[in-house]
Design a protein around this motif. Structure first.
Motif, PDB file in Angstrom:
ATOM      1  N   LEU A  67      39.128  37.929  28.272  1.00 30.64           N
ATOM      2  CA  LEU A  67      37.715  37.917  28.659  1.00 30.64           C
ATOM      3  C   LEU A  67      37.237  36.533  29.077  1.00 30.64           C
ATOM      4  O   LEU A  67      36.029  36.319  29.246  1.00 30.64           O
ATOM      5  CB  LEU A  67      36.853  38.430  27.484  1.00 30.64           C
ATOM      6  CG  LEU A  67      37.156  39.853  27.019  1.00 30.64           C
ATOM      7  CD1 LEU A  67      36.309  40.211  25.800  1.00 30.64           C
ATOM      8  CD2 LEU A  67      36.874  40.852  28.147  1.00 30.64           C
ATOM      9  N   ASN A  68      38.142  35.600  29.265  1.00 31.41           N
ATOM     10  CA  ASN A  68      37.735  34.226  29.534  1.00 31.41           C
ATOM     11  C   ASN A  68      37.029  34.065  30.880  1.00 31.41           C
ATOM     12  O   ASN A  68      35.997  33.397  30.978  1.00 31.41           O
ATOM     13  CB  ASN A  68      38.953  33.295  29.475  1.00 31.41           C
ATOM     14  CG  ASN A  68      38.556  31.834  29.577  1.00 31.41           C
ATOM     15  OD1 ASN A  68      38.803  31.188  30.579  1.00 31.41           O
ATOM     16  ND2 ASN A  68      37.916  31.309  28.538  1.00 31.41           N
ATOM     17  N   SER A  69      37.568  34.676  31.928  1.00 28.08           N
ATOM     18  CA  SER A  69      36.982  34.480  33.269  1.00 28.08           C
ATOM     19  C   SER A  69      35.572  35.050  33.365  1.00 28.08           C
ATOM     20  O   SER A  69      34.672  34.427  33.936  1.00 28.08           O
ATOM     21  CB  SER A  69      37.885  35.101  34.332  1.00 28.08           C
ATOM     22  OG  SER A  69      38.008  36.504  34.122  1.00 28.08           O
ATOM     23  N   VAL A  70      35.366  36.238  32.791  1.00 27.30           N
ATOM     24  CA  VAL A  70      34.039  36.843  32.865  1.00 27.30           C
ATOM     25  C   VAL A  70      33.052  36.066  31.988  1.00 27.30           C
ATOM     26  O   VAL A  70      31.863  35.948  32.316  1.00 27.30           O
ATOM     27  CB  VAL A  70      34.104  38.333  32.462  1.00 27.30           C
ATOM     28  CG1 VAL A  70      34.394  38.496  30.983  1.00 27.30           C
ATOM     29  CG2 VAL A  70      32.809  39.055  32.825  1.00 27.30           C
ATOM     30  N   LEU A  71      33.527  35.499  30.894  1.00 25.75           N
ATOM     31  CA  LEU A  71      32.679  34.673  30.036  1.00 25.75           C
ATOM     32  C   LEU A  71      32.259  33.405  30.765  1.00 25.75           C
ATOM     33  O   LEU A  71      31.074  33.020  30.740  1.00 25.75           O
ATOM     34  CB  LEU A  71      33.419  34.325  28.744  1.00 25.75           C
ATOM     35  CG  LEU A  71      32.728  33.314  27.808  1.00 25.75           C
ATOM     36  CD1 LEU A  71      31.376  33.844  27.347  1.00 25.75           C
ATOM     37  CD2 LEU A  71      33.617  33.001  26.609  1.00 25.75           C
ATOM     38  N   GLY A  81      23.821  27.798  37.474  1.00 24.56           N
ATOM     39  CA  GLY A  81      24.829  27.536  38.493  1.00 24.56           C
ATOM     40  C   GLY A  81      25.757  26.376  38.179  1.00 24.56           C
ATOM     41  O   GLY A  81      26.629  26.043  38.979  1.00 24.56           O
ATOM     42  N   ILE A  82      25.576  25.749  37.030  1.00 19.22           N
ATOM     43  CA  ILE A  82      26.434  24.627  36.618  1.00 19.22           C
ATOM     44  C   ILE A  82      27.434  25.126  35.583  1.00 19.22           C
ATOM     45  O   ILE A  82      27.060  25.797  34.618  1.00 19.22           O
ATOM     46  CB  ILE A  82      25.598  23.474  36.031  1.00 19.22           C
ATOM     47  CG1 ILE A  82      24.639  22.939  37.095  1.00 19.22           C
ATOM     48  CG2 ILE A  82      26.489  22.362  35.503  1.00 19.22           C
ATOM     49  CD1 ILE A  82      23.709  21.871  36.591  1.00 19.22           C
ATOM     50  N   GLU A  83      28.687  24.803  35.785  1.00 21.68           N
ATOM     51  CA  GLU A  83      29.730  25.289  34.895  1.00 21.68           C
ATOM     52  C   GLU A  83      29.505  24.805  33.463  1.00 21.68           C
ATOM     53  O   GLU A  83      29.127  23.657  33.227  1.00 21.68           O
ATOM     54  CB  GLU A  83      31.104  24.844  35.396  1.00 21.68           C
ATOM     55  CG  GLU A  83      31.526  25.560  36.676  1.00 21.68           C
ATOM     56  CD  GLU A  83      32.942  25.190  37.097  1.00 21.68           C
ATOM     57  OE1 GLU A  83      33.397  24.099  36.691  1.00 21.68           O
ATOM     58  OE2 GLU A  83      33.568  25.975  37.817  1.00 21.68           O
ATOM     59  N   LEU A  84      29.752  25.714  32.526  1.00 27.27           N
ATOM     60  CA  LEU A  84      29.615  25.418  31.110  1.00 27.27           C
ATOM     61  C   LEU A  84      30.864  25.966  30.426  1.00 27.27           C
ATOM     62  O   LEU A  84      31.229  27.125  30.614  1.00 27.27           O
ATOM     63  CB  LEU A  84      28.351  26.084  30.552  1.00 27.27           C
ATOM     64  CG  LEU A  84      27.854  25.635  29.188  1.00 27.27           C
ATOM     65  CD1 LEU A  84      27.506  24.150  29.193  1.00 27.27           C
ATOM     66  CD2 LEU A  84      26.611  26.444  28.796  1.00 27.27           C
ATOM     67  N   PHE A  85      31.529  25.141  29.628  1.00 25.98           N
ATOM     68  CA  PHE A  85      32.818  25.519  29.053  1.00 25.98           C
ATOM     69  C   PHE A  85      32.670  25.734  27.549  1.00 25.98           C
ATOM     70  O   PHE A  85      32.116  24.870  26.837  1.00 25.98           O
ATOM     71  CB  PHE A  85      33.855  24.441  29.340  1.00 25.98           C
ATOM     72  CG  PHE A  85      34.050  24.190  30.813  1.00 25.98           C
ATOM     73  CD1 PHE A  85      34.855  25.030  31.562  1.00 25.98           C
ATOM     74  CD2 PHE A  85      33.393  23.140  31.441  1.00 25.98           C
ATOM     75  CE1 PHE A  85      35.016  24.808  32.924  1.00 25.98           C
ATOM     76  CE2 PHE A  85      33.554  22.918  32.795  1.00 25.98           C
ATOM     77  CZ  PHE A  85      34.363  23.762  33.548  1.00 25.98           C
TER      78      PHE A  85
END
Length: 525
Positions: A67-71, A81-85
């Motif tokens: 489920l990592n990509s959808v998360l 719109g800014i990536e959050l890890f």
């Protein structure tokens, strides 16, 4: 309050709530897959990392693998719109009851069934080194005092400000004859705030083509809150990114009229034009349909729209719908169509808060090249709270009077101009407005709603339409129906004619002012 001023725990709770809404509405996930996200608790945000607490190793493994990509996609959209890890930690039994940020999540629980449009999706405070996104540019362009570092380069005083005719500075709609989009309604001119930021973020994702999980996107809210602006912004941005994209903006009224016309036999061939209609609406990439609620109880039109919707959806085309109510509350719609609306994502827009109202007014005066002192903008923003249309109408009245009298805009002038126009709890009916205008010009009610086009009737009708638009929450489509079934573009044109006429024609300004006073006085009686 701006999301950037929140503590790390509160920020994480707000962003995770929006991300969870997206994940719950993701049609590609099974119920079991969605269940893995339900036990996750946000703890804090540090730069581009969000700390997520999970119950066990198995949950952590699933979120880091299958489920990592959808998360990651949901977190990116929820974060503007800014990536959050995500960084994961296993909850200890002693910490499960009160994780950081849980109080915020608990307070939000009653409204978790719908997206948290009222709460900002904040951007990571430690990510200034990242390239600015389209979203960031819009915020920078619209918030001067709210966000540090913005600069509108306004004159320091009214004494040195050149008085330019207002009609030359007012932003007019620029309609594309092919797509029917208003080219002026873009994401850059849409002012984001806590009441609409989530809707704007998702709309931008759809426009970029990365929001396939949000298909269809349903945007709902009261009149004058920016739904139509967002529809146009989606279409304009989609064309900007991929010029060959086939986009169509249409109101429910236009869709109905075009469908009815297609059933009539062609004079040359004697055959109906339904195949042409189907090609027009089924061979496009993005369908933007406004005021969908007006299709209610139109059985034949709804049947046609149902098949159009299915055709587009099955071919992975983007569909965006605007309404004044959420899909489940639409009247006169079959359950099968409502269920299709709900299989995508539903977001709402609410009345703007004070900071957003001030930012909207600043955007308007900046776009028009007008100088209006901050204390006047504050006055208008404090007094007109219901919707953006009221704000713009009040601003237009003040600047129109200043232009007519060739004097600077001041707070005293604004107070005198608007003293009788402040919002009331009672809304005028369109019939009251039409009747009063007809009496004022010594005409009849039927003259204004009928087909007569003599000059005196035309001017009176235009003023009646302008006042109906200004003093009620009715949409352009609804106003057109009241005025003898006229098209919404006719209403838009007439309203703009009067709005511009007020700025350089004292007689038009007097007509509108006197009629508004009479109508307001009637409310207070």
């Amino acid at each position: 309050m701006s999301g950037d001023n929140l503590d790390p725990g509160t920020q994480s709770a707000l962003i995770w709530s929006n991300a969870l809404t997206l994940l719950r509405g993701n049609a590609t996930l099974s119920a079991r897959q969605k269940g893995w996200f339900e036990g996750v608790l946000p703890e804090a945000i540090y730069g581009t990392t969000i700390i997520l607490a999970v119950e066990n190793n198995e949950t952590q493994r699933m979120l880091q693998t299958d489920l990592n990509s959808v998360l990651l996609q949901a977190l990116k959209v929820a974060n503007g719109g800014i990536e959050l890890f995500p960084a994961f930690k296993i909850l200890q039994s002693s910490t499960r009851a009160t994780p950081p940020g849980a109080r915020v999540e608990a307070e939000r629980a009653p409204s978790r069934a719908k997206p948290a449009a009222a709460e900002a999706a904040p951007r990571g405070s430690a990510a200034p080194a990242k390239p600015a996104t389209h979203y960031d540019e819009a915020v920078v362009q619209t918030f001067e005092d709210i966000m540090p570092g913005t600069n509108f380069d306004m004159p320091a005083s009214t004494g040195s400000f050149p008085q330019v005719p207002m009609k030359d500075r007012q932003r007019k709609p620029s309609l594309d004859p092919e797509t029917h989009l208003n080219r002026n309604d873009t994401f850059d001119t849409f002012v984001p705030g806590d009441s609409n930021r989530f809707a704007r973020t998702v709309a931008l994702a759809v426009a970029e083509g990365s929001g396939q999980d949000f298909n269809p996107l349903c945007i709902y809210g009261g009149s004058g809150l920016g739904k139509t602006h967002l529809l146009n912004a989606i279409g304009n941005y989609a064309l900007l990114k991929q010029p060959g994209t086939r986009v169509r903006y249409v109101t429910s009224e236009e869709f109905t009229n075009e469908f009815i016309d297609s059933l009539r036999a062609d004079k040359a061939s004697g055959e109906s034009r339904i195949n042409e209609f189907n090609r027009k609406y089924r061979e496009i990439d993005v369908l933007l349909i406004d005021d969908i609620q007006f299709l209610g109880d139109k059985e034949s039109t709804l049947e046609q729209f149902f098949h159009t919707f299915n055709s587009l959806y099955q071919n992975n085309k983007r569909i965006v719908i605007a309404s004044d109510v959420p899909p489940k509350n639409l009247k006169g719609f079959e359950a099968r169509l409502i269920s299709r609306f709900e299989q995508g994502l539903t977001v709402d827009v609410k009345p703007p808060d004070l900071e957003t109202r001030i930012a909207i007014l600043r955007m308007l005066v900046s776009t028009n090249g007008t100088y209006v002192p901050n204390d006047v903008l504050d006055l208008i923003a404090e007094r007109f709270t219901d919707n953006i249309r009221e704000l713009e109408g009040a601003l237009n009245r003040v600047t129109a009077l200043a232009s007519l009298n060739n004097q600077p805009v001041t707070r005293i002038l604004a107070e005198q101009t608007l003293q009788d126009f402040f919002s009331t709890d009672i809304e005028l009916k369109p019939t009251d407005i039409i009747g009063r205008v007809a009496k004022y010009f010594h005409l009849t009610f039927d003259d204004l709603v009928g087909p007569t086009r003599t000059k005196n009737v035309t001017i009176a009708r235009q003023i009646a339409m302008y006042l109906t638009r200004d003093l009620t929450s009715m949409s352009l489509v609804n106003i057109g129906q009241v005025f003898g079934g006229r098209d919404h573009t006719t209403v838009m044109h007439n309203c703009k004619t009067i709005s511009e006429g007020m700025k350089d024609n004292p007689q038009i300004y007097t007509y509108v002012t006197e009629l508004t006073l009479q109508l307001r006085q009637r409310i207070s009686e």
